[in-house]
Write an enzyme that holds these catalytic residues in place. Structure first.
Site, PDB file in Angstrom:
ATOM      1  CG  ASP A 191      38.933  40.819  47.571  1.00 20.82           C
ATOM      2  OD1 ASP A 191      39.758  40.114  48.197  1.00 20.82           O
ATOM      3  OD2 ASP A 191      39.125  41.197  46.405  1.00 20.82           O
ATOM      4  CG  ASP A 224      38.274  43.921  35.444  1.00 24.74           C
ATOM      5  OD1 ASP A 224      39.104  44.015  36.385  1.00 24.74           O
ATOM      6  OD2 ASP A 224      37.095  43.553  35.622  1.00 24.74           O
ATOM      7  CG  HIS A 258      39.367  43.754  39.653  1.00 27.73           C
ATOM      8  ND1 HIS A 258      38.654  42.794  38.962  1.00 27.73           N
ATOM      9  CD2 HIS A 258      40.297  43.061  40.354  1.00 27.73           C
ATOM     10  CE1 HIS A 258      39.124  41.601  39.236  1.00 27.73           C
ATOM     11  NE2 HIS A 258      40.133  41.728  40.074  1.00 27.73           N
ATOM     12  CD  GLU A 299      35.042  43.076  38.585  1.00 26.85           C
ATOM     13  OE1 GLU A 299      36.080  43.568  38.107  1.00 26.85           O
ATOM     14  OE2 GLU A 299      34.801  41.857  38.535  1.00 26.85           O
TER      15      GLU A 299
HETATM   16  C1  GLP Z   1      41.126  38.767  42.341  1.00 31.80           C
HETATM   17  C2  GLP Z   1      41.303  39.554  43.635  1.00 31.80           C
HETATM   18  C3  GLP Z   1      42.251  40.724  43.475  1.00 31.80           C
HETATM   19  C4  GLP Z   1      43.504  40.290  42.748  1.00 31.80           C
HETATM   20  C5  GLP Z   1      43.132  39.762  41.392  1.00 31.80           C
HETATM   21  C6  GLP Z   1      44.328  39.380  40.558  1.00 31.80           C
HETATM   22  O1  GLP Z   1      40.175  39.305  41.515  1.00 31.80           O
HETATM   23  N1  GLP Z   1      40.058  40.016  44.136  1.00 31.80           N
HETATM   24  O2  GLP Z   1      42.563  41.255  44.755  1.00 31.80           O
HETATM   25  O3  GLP Z   1      44.391  41.380  42.635  1.00 31.80           O
HETATM   26  O4  GLP Z   1      42.325  38.616  41.600  1.00 31.80           O
HETATM   27  O5  GLP Z   1      44.628  38.022  40.682  1.00 31.80           O
HETATM   28  P1  GLP Z   1      46.001  37.383  40.247  1.00 31.80           P
HETATM   29  O6  GLP Z   1      47.016  37.874  41.232  1.00 31.80           O
HETATM   30  O7  GLP Z   1      45.775  35.907  40.376  1.00 31.80           O
HETATM   31  O8  GLP Z   1      46.279  37.827  38.875  1.00 31.80           O
END
Ligand code: GLP
Length: 266
Positions: free
Chosen positions: A67, A136, A138, A143
């Site tokens: 993404d 959440d 995702h 989402e």
């Molecule tokens: C973002 C990314 C996800 C990732 C998530 C969790 O939203 N789009 O791919 O898994 O963050 O982030 P973190 O690893 O900092 O908790």
């Protein structure tokens, strides 16, 4: 689903990196699906170490990132392209022409998304997809409510995600509200998936995703439908799992009897 609860963040990262390294050794021209966020930073560090110290070769590897924020140029220090350059690409020998990160400045997001899907297919699909998980539930930026069959598309972020991701942005800097993200359906087509999570904050949502019902309200729960998923957690992220003892037992038995099968379960 194979669930491995390791002791620490470092253990989780080392195991995830080992699985990626094994994939590359097994198929040097592997197509890797890569994730951003704080979770995979340790995994990428370990991959860099394996590249520098043990000659892990990325020269034939192709990568597709999950993404990207819409509106941030690749040079912006909060763009996911920049994150990947800093945390992995600048330190290993993956050719820049083999790197794909969704382009947040595309003139036509719709055309770009179609092209991205076709490009993944052109390279034969993703061999190994790395995933983190959002607060959440995702995966990528899918989402809650994302169709379990969704493809690469524009997604509006939830307020929770915007709030979560504020910590990476400077004071006064706005977190983008839109992202281009691979869909849940795109992710499920990867041949193998490794999801990683650490910390207490992820414990509840990890338990929901792994042991709760499959639901579009928790995108990560869709992984239950995939035939080859390995979930690697640290102790805190695994602390709310009801069947933690069983996962531990499975891991111990495999480690004893058939260590080569760890990470190969379907
Ligand atoms: C973002 C990314 C996800 C990732 C998530 C969790 O939203 N789009 O791919 O898994 O963050 O982030 P973190 O690893 O900092 O908790």
């Amino acid at each position: 689903m194979e669930v491995i609860v390791t002791k620490t963040y470092e253990d989780m990262s080392a195991l995830a990196a080992r699985m990626i390294a094994q994939q590359i050794l097994h198929k040097p021209s592997s197509v890797l699906g890569l994730a951003t966020g704080s979770t995979p930073v340790g995994t990428y560090k370990e991959l860099i170490r394996l590249h520098k110290n043990q000659g892990l070769d990325f020269s034939k590897v192709t990568t597709f990132n999950l993404d990207e924020y819409v509106g941030l140029p690749p040079t912006h220090n909060q763009s996911y392209r920049y994150f990947m350059d800093q945390n992995l690409f600048n330190h290993v020998n993956v050719p820049s022409a083999s790197i794909h990160v969704p382009y947040g400045h595309a003139e036509s997001v719709l055309d770009f998304c179609e092209w991205y899907e076709a490009e993944i297919q052109r390279f034969g699909g993703i061999d190994l997809q790395i995933l983190g998980i959002g607060g959440d539930g995702h995966i990528a930026f899918n989402e809650p409510g994302s169709s379990l069959g969704s493809r690469t598309r524009l997604k509006t972020l939830t307020e929770e995600t915007i709030e979560d991701n504020k910590r990476f942005f400077g004071p006064g800097e706005e977190v983008p509200r839109f992202a281009i993200t691979m869909g849940v359906g795109t992710i499920l087509e990867a041949k193998k998936i490794v999801m990683i999570a650490n910390g207490k904050k992820k414990a509840e949502i990890i338990a929901e995703a792994i042991e709760g019902p499959v639901s579009s309200q928790v995108s990560a729960s869709a992984l239950q439908l995939h035939r080859h998923v390995v979930v690697i957690l640290d102790q805190e992220a695994g602390s709310k799992l009801k069947r933690a003892d069983y996962y531990k037992w499975v891991y111990e038995q495999k480690a004893k009897l058939m260590p080569n099968l760890i990470g190969k379960a379907t």
